[in-house]
Scaffold this active site. Structure first.
Site, PDB file in Angstrom:
ATOM      1  N   CYS A  58      13.993 -10.796  -8.294  1.00 13.28           N
ATOM      2  CA  CYS A  58      14.455 -11.923  -9.247  1.00 13.28           C
ATOM      3  C   CYS A  58      13.435 -12.799  -9.307  1.00 13.28           C
ATOM      4  O   CYS A  58      13.415 -13.706 -10.200  1.00 13.28           O
ATOM      5  CB  CYS A  58      15.700 -12.614  -8.512  1.00 13.28           C
ATOM      6  SG  CYS A  58      17.086 -11.621  -8.021  1.00 13.28           S
ATOM      7  N   HIS A 103      16.252 -20.181 -10.213  1.00 18.44           N
ATOM      8  CA  HIS A 103      16.726 -18.810 -10.432  1.00 18.44           C
ATOM      9  C   HIS A 103      18.408 -18.972 -10.340  1.00 18.44           C
ATOM     10  O   HIS A 103      19.027 -19.544  -9.292  1.00 18.44           O
ATOM     11  CB  HIS A 103      16.219 -17.902  -9.408  1.00 18.44           C
ATOM     12  CG  HIS A 103      16.898 -16.467  -9.400  1.00 18.44           C
ATOM     13  ND1 HIS A 103      17.323 -15.771 -10.459  1.00 18.44           N
ATOM     14  CD2 HIS A 103      17.437 -15.881  -8.281  1.00 18.44           C
ATOM     15  CE1 HIS A 103      17.834 -14.854 -10.216  1.00 18.44           C
ATOM     16  NE2 HIS A 103      18.149 -14.755  -8.781  1.00 18.44           N
ATOM     17  N   ASN A 138      23.985 -13.718 -12.059  1.00 15.54           N
ATOM     18  CA  ASN A 138      22.614 -13.224 -11.557  1.00 15.54           C
ATOM     19  C   ASN A 138      21.864 -12.235 -12.403  1.00 15.54           C
ATOM     20  O   ASN A 138      22.346 -11.023 -12.318  1.00 15.54           O
ATOM     21  CB  ASN A 138      22.616 -13.008  -9.973  1.00 15.54           C
ATOM     22  CG  ASN A 138      21.220 -12.847  -9.582  1.00 15.54           C
ATOM     23  OD1 ASN A 138      20.231 -12.877 -10.277  1.00 15.54           O
ATOM     24  ND2 ASN A 138      20.913 -12.829  -8.332  1.00 15.54           N
TER      25      ASN A 138
END
Ligand code: UT7
Length: 328
Positions: free
Chosen positions: A112, A256, A285
């Site tokens: 990520c 994020h 996500n």
């Protein structure tokens, strides 16, 4: 040096998976998912739609936004944990799909945090004697290809998508760089917290690895949550300190988008909750596509103006984390 972001783009798959849909698949509820994560829907790629397909669309949109053509690109860097193949790289497939001339290209795997790792790497390569003039940086993820749809603790979290930015060095020493200050970090000691155990050299595919679901995401959720908050806060503070910029001067914070509660905790500790850009409710996500999708939405909706300071921070498997202060 004159290195700026001159264009952004994204690719969001059309299919939507709602919390109601997930209620029919595992023992969960819309109420649990929204309260614990902030996610309402996520977009899911078609069966035959790959990370490089999405990356190529995001790249073309970014090139259009920048007003340049693919043959003007000197380097392509793609961040992904869901490549179409072990090799060739997604970046090589993108080069072909967008019709870029035979520029160098490679993939980065920092989960990520990958988009910020890729921006740091691209900037470094532009500022080095390599002196690339125009670089395409892409985050592309088909996270649903790694999801165990029987594991309620992870299957509700992830979505698919891609985002791209075009960097250009205009060669004018009076043009301020987009890159104000950055921080990249990792701690391999806790690499087993967030892992896809199967499919690599440690566990090549076998009948047992497939039936045992070893090719899907395993995550220690609460510990990951805790480390996500502390590491992103630390990285942001370091970047602000390095740049001499105060939190008040930041116009947008782009964390994020993994979990609304992580985002709130980070923003509150930094004292900038009102500056946070949020879309985790719409996408879940999307790993290394997440920050780029936020940037593209802000850009296309006219919410950022020249000179604005944007603080981006991310966290993911590895463990890796990063923060970057961007001047628009
Ligand atoms: O992208 C970067 C890396 N990833 C992250 O940043 C994710 C970090 N972690 C998280 O976001 C959170 O830890 C989760 C969303 C994954 C989980 O939330 P949590 O508040 O930490 O829940 P938990 O894991 O402590 O589980 C609490 C309860 C458990 O039940 P019991 O043992 O208390 O009876 C779980 O079994 O919630 C249960 N649970 C669920 N219940 C309904 C876990 N997933 C679900 C679900 N629906 N989908």
């Amino acid at each position: 040096m004159g290195i700026r972001i001159i264009g952004t783009g994204r690719c969001i798959p059309e299919n939507i998976l709602t919390n109601d849909d997930l209620e029919k698949m595992v023992d969960t509820s819309d109420e649990w998912i929204v309260t614990r994560t902030g996610i309402k829907v996520r977009h899911i790629a078609d069966k035959d739609q790959t990370s490089s397909d999405m990356a190529a669309v995001a790249a073309k949109n970014a090139l259009d936004n920048a007003g340049i053509t693919a043959d003007m690109i000197d380097l392509i860097v793609v961040s992904t944990v869901t490549p179409d193949y072990a090799f060739p790289s997604v970046s090589a497939l993108v080069q072909k799909k967008i019709g870029a001339r035979k520029c160098p290209c490679f993939d980065i795997e920092a989960a990520c945090s990958g988009f910020l790792y890729a921006l740091n790497t691209a900037y470094g390569m532009m500022a080095s004697p390599l002196a690339y003039k125009r670089v395409l940086v892409i985050g592309a993820e088909k996270m649903t290809s790694l999801v165990n749809w029987e594991d309620r603790s992870t299957c509700v979290l992830f979505g698919d998508g891609s985002a791209a930015v075009v960097l250009e060095n205009d060669g004018n020493p009076d043009t301020p760089d987009f890159y104000v200050a950055g921080e990249v970090a990792a701690d391999g000691e806790v690499s087993d917290l967030l892992i896809v155990p199967g499919g690599g050299s440690a566990m090549p595919a076998t009948v047992e690895s497939v039936t045992g679901k070893f090719h899907t995401i395993k995550m220690g959720g609460p510990k990951t949550f805790q480390l996500a908050v502390t590491s992103m806060v630390t990285a942001c503070r370091k970047v602000l300190e390095k740049s001499g910029v105060s939190p008040e001067e930041v116009v947008w914070a782009i964390p994020h988008q993994a979990n609304r509660r992580i985002i709130d905790a980070v923003a509150n500790k930094l004292g900038i909750p009102e500056k946070v850009y949020l879309n985790v409710d719409r996408y879940g996500n999307t790993s290394s596509a997440s920050i780029g999708i936020c940037l593209d939405e802000l850009n296309r909706e006219g919410k950022i103006k020249k000179g604005d300071l944007i603080l981006a921070a991310s966290f993911g498997a590895g463990l890796t984390w990063a923060a970057l202060l961007i001047r628009w």
